[in-house]
Design a protein around this motif. Structure first.
Motif, short mmCIF file in Angstrom:
data_model
loop_
_atom_site.label_atom_id
_atom_site.label_comp_id
_atom_site.label_asym_id
_atom_site.label_seq_id
_atom_site.Cartn_x
_atom_site.Cartn_y
_atom_site.Cartn_z
N PHE A 107 0.85 -1.18 0.00
CA PHE A 107 0.00 0.00 0.00
C PHE A 107 0.89 1.24 0.00
CE2 PHE A 107 -2.64 -3.30 1.84
CZ PHE A 107 -3.89 -3.07 1.26
N ASN A 108 0.96 1.92 -1.15
CA ASN A 108 1.71 3.16 -1.26
C ASN A 108 0.81 4.30 -0.78
OD1 ASN A 108 4.40 2.60 -2.69
ND2 ASN A 108 2.95 1.48 -3.97
N ASN A 109 0.83 4.52 0.51
CA ASN A 109 -0.05 5.50 1.13
C ASN A 109 0.67 6.79 1.51
OD1 ASN A 109 -2.44 6.51 2.76
ND2 ASN A 109 -0.98 6.15 4.42
N ALA A 110 1.95 6.70 1.86
CA ALA A 110 2.70 7.87 2.32
C ALA A 110 2.65 8.98 1.28
CB ALA A 110 4.15 7.50 2.61
N ALA A 111 2.31 10.19 1.73
CA ALA A 111 2.22 11.34 0.84
C ALA A 111 2.16 12.61 1.67
CB ALA A 111 1.00 11.25 -0.07
N SER A 112 2.45 13.72 1.02
CA SER A 112 2.32 15.02 1.69
C SER A 112 1.59 15.98 0.77
CB SER A 112 3.69 15.58 2.06
OG SER A 112 4.49 15.75 0.91
N LEU A 113 0.92 16.96 1.35
CA LEU A 113 0.15 17.93 0.58
C LEU A 113 1.06 18.92 -0.13
CD1 LEU A 113 -2.71 18.91 -0.13
CD2 LEU A 113 -2.66 20.33 1.93
N GLY A 114 2.18 19.23 0.48
CA GLY A 114 3.06 20.25 -0.10
C GLY A 114 2.58 21.64 0.27
N ASP A 115 3.29 22.62 -0.23
CA ASP A 115 2.95 24.02 0.05
C ASP A 115 1.78 24.44 -0.82
OD1 ASP A 115 2.80 26.71 0.56
OD2 ASP A 115 4.93 27.11 0.28
N GLY A 122 4.83 30.75 -8.12
CA GLY A 122 5.65 30.92 -6.93
C GLY A 122 6.71 29.86 -6.73
N PHE A 123 6.70 28.82 -7.58
CA PHE A 123 7.64 27.71 -7.39
C PHE A 123 8.82 27.85 -8.35
CE2 PHE A 123 3.73 26.15 -5.57
CZ PHE A 123 4.17 25.50 -4.43
N GLU A 128 13.37 22.55 -3.94
CA GLU A 128 12.12 22.36 -3.21
C GLU A 128 11.19 21.41 -3.94
OE1 GLU A 128 8.24 24.94 -1.66
OE2 GLU A 128 9.73 25.88 -2.97
N VAL A 129 11.06 21.62 -5.24
CA VAL A 129 10.19 20.76 -6.05
C VAL A 129 10.74 19.33 -6.09
CG1 VAL A 129 9.19 20.37 -8.33
CG2 VAL A 129 9.36 22.70 -7.42
N SER A 134 10.53 13.65 -4.80
CA SER A 134 11.26 12.51 -4.27
C SER A 134 10.41 11.75 -3.25
CB SER A 134 12.57 12.98 -3.63
OG SER A 134 13.30 11.88 -3.11
N MET A 135 9.77 12.50 -2.37
CA MET A 135 8.94 11.90 -1.34
C MET A 135 7.65 11.30 -1.91
SD MET A 135 7.92 11.11 1.67
CE MET A 135 6.29 10.68 2.29
N ASN A 136 7.03 11.99 -2.84
CA ASN A 136 5.68 11.63 -3.27
C ASN A 136 5.59 10.84 -4.57
OD1 ASN A 136 3.60 13.16 -1.38
ND2 ASN A 136 5.38 14.48 -1.63
N VAL A 137 6.65 10.85 -5.37
CA VAL A 137 6.62 10.13 -6.64
C VAL A 137 7.76 9.11 -6.73
CG1 VAL A 137 6.66 10.32 -9.16
CG2 VAL A 137 5.52 12.08 -7.80
N SER A 138 8.99 9.60 -6.61
CA SER A 138 10.15 8.72 -6.78
C SER A 138 10.14 7.56 -5.79
CB SER A 138 11.44 9.52 -6.65
OG SER A 138 11.49 10.57 -7.57
N SER A 139 9.78 7.87 -4.54
CA SER A 139 9.79 6.83 -3.51
C SER A 139 8.79 5.72 -3.83
CB SER A 139 9.51 7.42 -2.13
OG SER A 139 8.18 7.89 -2.04
#
Length: 270
Positions: A107-115, A122-123, A128-129, A134-139
């Motif tokens: 279960f690939n559940n780990a994720a973050s909302l981001g800024d 603004g990005f 930062e991107v 890395s956390m939300n896709v690559s992992s």
């Protein structure tokens, strides 16, 4: 009927003797999923719980251990945005021989909302991107690939990969560019996987608007007025789902096992 599917009349009652890996397991949807699925694993199964918070994982371990019957629980404290975090999960999974199980669930559940306090313009900081992706896709890609290499398909082993997705994978939410981009990328990633490995069961499940810390962050920090007002109204009017409601529907879908591999299924469409 496609291979690997069951009819409604032969719906499974449990997940057998399995190795089950849940990322982002310390709170919210992941924590609830761990509690609900642990009751459907046969004795001798292994449940690997992954999160950044060791304290919260320990609390969950204690909760599950008090009710578990022959379930082996292993906790992995890891930042999946880092290479060594992903590797620690794979090393832990390798301790369970494939001959000891008849089902594998990731279960690939780990994720973050981001800024969500800024719009696309603004990005400008690539670092930062990159950290977000890395956390939300690559992992998710590297962890899935690593687990599938450790547990290649063979007769007698059912393998299932679940991507916890979102409506944001399909629809643009102003000021949520990181989250929408990450969720869309993950959905496509798992659609490709389903095409490449037709014997593998792959599902992207959008759990609906949940009453979690992430939703609190969204209604407190979203830059876009319409999105912020919408998330605030859902909370004020009691229209948020509980994690238990959403997890319950996911488990029913998995037990019935008649979805098209690679599909994106939303809570409200089931």
């Amino acid at each position: 009927m496609e291979a690997g599917k069951t009819s409604a009349s032969s719906e499974a009652k449990d997940f057998g003797k399995a190795l089950c890996i849940i990322t982002g397991a310390s709170k919210g949807f992941g924590r609830c999923l761990a509690k609900e699925i642990s009751a459907l694993l046969k004795p001798g199964s292994v449940l690997i719980l992954v999160a950044r918070s060791g304290e919260k994982l320990q609390e969950l371990d204690e909760d599950l251990s008090s009710d578990s019957d022959g379930l082996v629980i292993r906790c992995v404290v890891a930042d999946l945005g880092q290479k060594d975090g992903v590797e620690r999960v794979i090393i832990e999974a390798r301790k369970t021989p494939s001959s000891d199980i008849n089902s594998l669930f990731l279960f690939n559940n780990a994720a973050s909302l981001g800024d969500v306090s800024r719009y696309v313009r603004g990005f400008t900081d690539m670092d930062e991107v990159d950290r977000y992706l890395s956390m939300n896709v690559s992992s998710a890609l590297c962890l899935t690939a690593g687990i599938l290499q450790v547990f290649p398909g063979h007769v007698g082993l059912r393998r299932c990969v679940v991507n916890v997705s979102s409506l944001c994978a399909l629809q643009p939410f102003p000021s949520w560019v990181l989250y929408c981009t990450g969720k869309a990328a993950r959905d496509m990633m798992f659609r490709v996987l389903a095409k490449e490995e037709p014997e593998l069961r792959v599902l992207s499940y959008a759990p609906g608007p949940l009453d979690t810390d992430m939703q609190l962050h969204a209604r407190s920090n979203t830059a876009d007025d319409n999105i912020r007002k919408s998330t605030t109204a859902m909370h004020a009017e009691g229209r948020l789902l509980t994690c238990e409601e959403s997890v319950g529907k996911l488990i029913k879908v998995m037990l019935k096992d008649d979805y098209a591999s690679g599909a994106h299924l939303d809570f409200y469409d089931l």
